[in-house]
Design an enzyme around this catalytic site. Structure first.
Site, PDB file in Angstrom:
ATOM      1  N   ASP A  17     -15.406  35.078 -40.983  1.00  0.00           N
ATOM      2  CA  ASP A  17     -15.202  33.677 -40.610  1.00  0.00           C
ATOM      3  C   ASP A  17     -14.251  32.957 -41.572  1.00  0.00           C
ATOM      4  OD1 ASP A  17     -15.583  31.652 -38.776  1.00  0.00           O
ATOM      5  OD2 ASP A  17     -17.578  31.073 -39.462  1.00  0.00           O
ATOM      6  N   GLU A  73     -22.953  28.591 -31.989  1.00  0.00           N
ATOM      7  CA  GLU A  73     -23.052  28.665 -33.455  1.00  0.00           C
ATOM      8  C   GLU A  73     -24.078  27.601 -33.864  1.00  0.00           C
ATOM      9  OE1 GLU A  73     -19.444  27.536 -35.491  1.00  0.00           O
ATOM     10  OE2 GLU A  73     -20.110  28.342 -37.435  1.00  0.00           O
ATOM     11  N   HIS A  90     -13.106  38.173 -36.532  1.00  0.00           N
ATOM     12  CA  HIS A  90     -13.410  36.734 -36.574  1.00  0.00           C
ATOM     13  C   HIS A  90     -13.084  36.216 -37.967  1.00  0.00           C
ATOM     14  CE1 HIS A  90     -16.499  33.338 -35.514  1.00  0.00           C
ATOM     15  NE2 HIS A  90     -15.486  32.882 -36.253  1.00  0.00           N
ATOM     16  N   HIS A 148     -15.574  30.006 -29.708  1.00  0.00           N
ATOM     17  CA  HIS A 148     -16.779  29.843 -30.508  1.00  0.00           C
ATOM     18  C   HIS A 148     -17.824  29.179 -29.604  1.00  0.00           C
ATOM     19  CE1 HIS A 148     -14.153  30.601 -33.860  1.00  0.00           C
ATOM     20  NE2 HIS A 148     -15.030  30.256 -34.779  1.00  0.00           N
TER      21      HIS A 148
HETATM   22  N1  ADE Z   1     -13.200  26.739 -37.967  1.00  0.00           N
HETATM   23  C1  ADE Z   1     -13.246  27.514 -39.052  1.00  0.00           C
HETATM   24  N2  ADE Z   1     -14.463  28.047 -39.190  1.00  0.00           N
HETATM   25  C2  ADE Z   1     -15.209  27.620 -38.148  1.00  0.00           C
HETATM   26  C3  ADE Z   1     -16.537  27.836 -37.721  1.00  0.00           C
HETATM   27  N3  ADE Z   1     -17.386  28.606 -38.398  1.00  0.00           N
HETATM   28  N4  ADE Z   1     -16.959  27.213 -36.613  1.00  0.00           N
HETATM   29  C4  ADE Z   1     -16.128  26.430 -35.924  1.00  0.00           C
HETATM   30  N5  ADE Z   1     -14.871  26.189 -36.275  1.00  0.00           N
HETATM   31  C5  ADE Z   1     -14.404  26.792 -37.381  1.00  0.00           C
HETATM   32 ZN    ZN Z   2     -15.171  30.949 -36.747  1.00  0.00          ZN
END
Ligand code: ADE
Ligand code: ZN
Length: 341
Positions: free
Chosen positions: A280, A202, A19, A199
């Protein structure tokens, strides 16, 4: 484990990164260098003042600055340099397999050709394969704040490069942009042979994780922090061995959690979920793979066995062949067996 041992132990683990947004690995120093050579003025007058802007209250505040930084990427060489810098960095951290996201729309919407973007990224990945023996997969992400029609255009643009792309993902502003908005384009992407991830959970609710699984048919969830809110979901993730690619430093930086001590990864492992740790957007969140492992292990007092489980989970969750997974998992086991801490 002593904290001094912990750093050394983590450094030595053969790791897989699943990721990682390549645009999120754009270090300020390289950003200024590329901005200068492309004669683009950044809104900040120094690396230091740019770094000072890296405090975020939520995902959107980060995304605003992340998209701004990406605007200095114009030529194939820029995408190559960005990707190569990331690969050199993680090679030094003993990362041996990467699955890298890129966001074509961030660039094509500024008039940069899809070919320019992917050629630069691909050439750097190939070089790392030759020189560092790092294996890789490439994942094209649709921006969820844009329309499904725009994602379809991106899918169309990707087709001449289909042999270089392993999967599609879904990222950007989560709240208000549920997976259900992208059902048709995910179906079409699968029909072209792309694997699917998204995603979900989150910042968004647990329903978004269900939608990603049931409506988009993804094989992996990126983040998925919120899954512990729903026991039926936990059961589904466990039974179907659906991986969650977690990003602890990102979660703290974006206030998805208040403190690292609150990170759900240990509870997930205890529940038998295939949880994994990644970075990330490492240039923005204070660390690459080693730092994510270290801060998590320190805050949650992870044992050697839990660290080994996380490292093995990442290979299990990867898109390597069964033989490739087996080979790396064996190496992780061997490494931990030889440790004397
Ligand atoms: N693009 C880059 N990082 C991200 C994240 N943590 N959540 C959603 N989109 C992203
Ligand atoms: Zn991400």
């Amino acid at each position: 484990m002593e904290l001094s041992d912990l750093k050394r132990v983590i450094q030595g683990i053969p790791k897989a990164e699943l990721h990682l947004h390549i645009e999120g690995s754009f270090e300020p120093e390289l950003m200024f260098e590329i901005a200068n050579r492309n004669a683009i003025a950044l809104e900040y007058d120094s690396v230091e003042s740019l770094k000072k802007a890296y405090t975020f209250s939520n995902l959107q505040e980060f995304l605003d600055i992340y998209y701004l930084g990406a605007q200095v990427l114009i030529h194939e060489r820029d995408f190559y340099d960005l990707t190569w810098a990331y690969l050199c960095k993680v090679h030094r951290q003993n990362v041996v397999h990467v699955e890298v996201f890129f966001d074509p729309q961030t660039h094509t919407d500024r008039g940069i050709g899809f070919d320019v973007v992917i050629n630069g990224i691909y050439k750097a990945l190939e070089k790392a394969k030759q020189e560092f023996n790092i294996s890789y997969k490439l994942i094209m992400s649709y921006l969820r704040h844009l329309s499904e029609a725009a994602a379809f255009k991106t899918l169309e643009s990707s087709l001449p490069f289909k042999h270089w792309i392993d999967g599609v993902g879904l990222d950007s502003s989560e709240m208000g942009n549920p997976p259900s908005k992208f059902v048709k384009v995910f179906e079409a992407s699968a029909n072209h042979g792309y694997k699917l991830v998204a995603h979900a959970g989150e910042e968004g609710p647990v329903d978004y994780i269900w939608e990603a699984l049931d409506l988009l048919n993804v094989v992996r969830i990126d983040h998925g922090n919120r899954c512990l809110d729903d026991e039926a979901l936990v059961q589904k993730l466990r039974e179907h061995k659906i991986p969650l690619t977690l990003c602890p430093l990102s979660n703290v930086a974006l206030k998805v959690i208040q403190n690292m001590e609150d990170h759900p990864v240990l509870k997930m492992l205890d529940k038998g979920i295939l949880a994994t740790i990644h970075s990330d957007d490492p240039a923005y969140f204070g660390g690459y793979m080693n730092e994510n492992y270290y801060e998590t292990a320190k805050a949650l007092n992870l044992t050697k066995d839990q660290l080994m489980q996380l490292a093995m989970n990442a290979f299990e969750a990867s898109w390597l062949s069964p033989e490739g997974k087996e080979k790396h998992i064996l190496q992780v086991k061997k490494y931990f067996n030889t440790l004397n801490v």
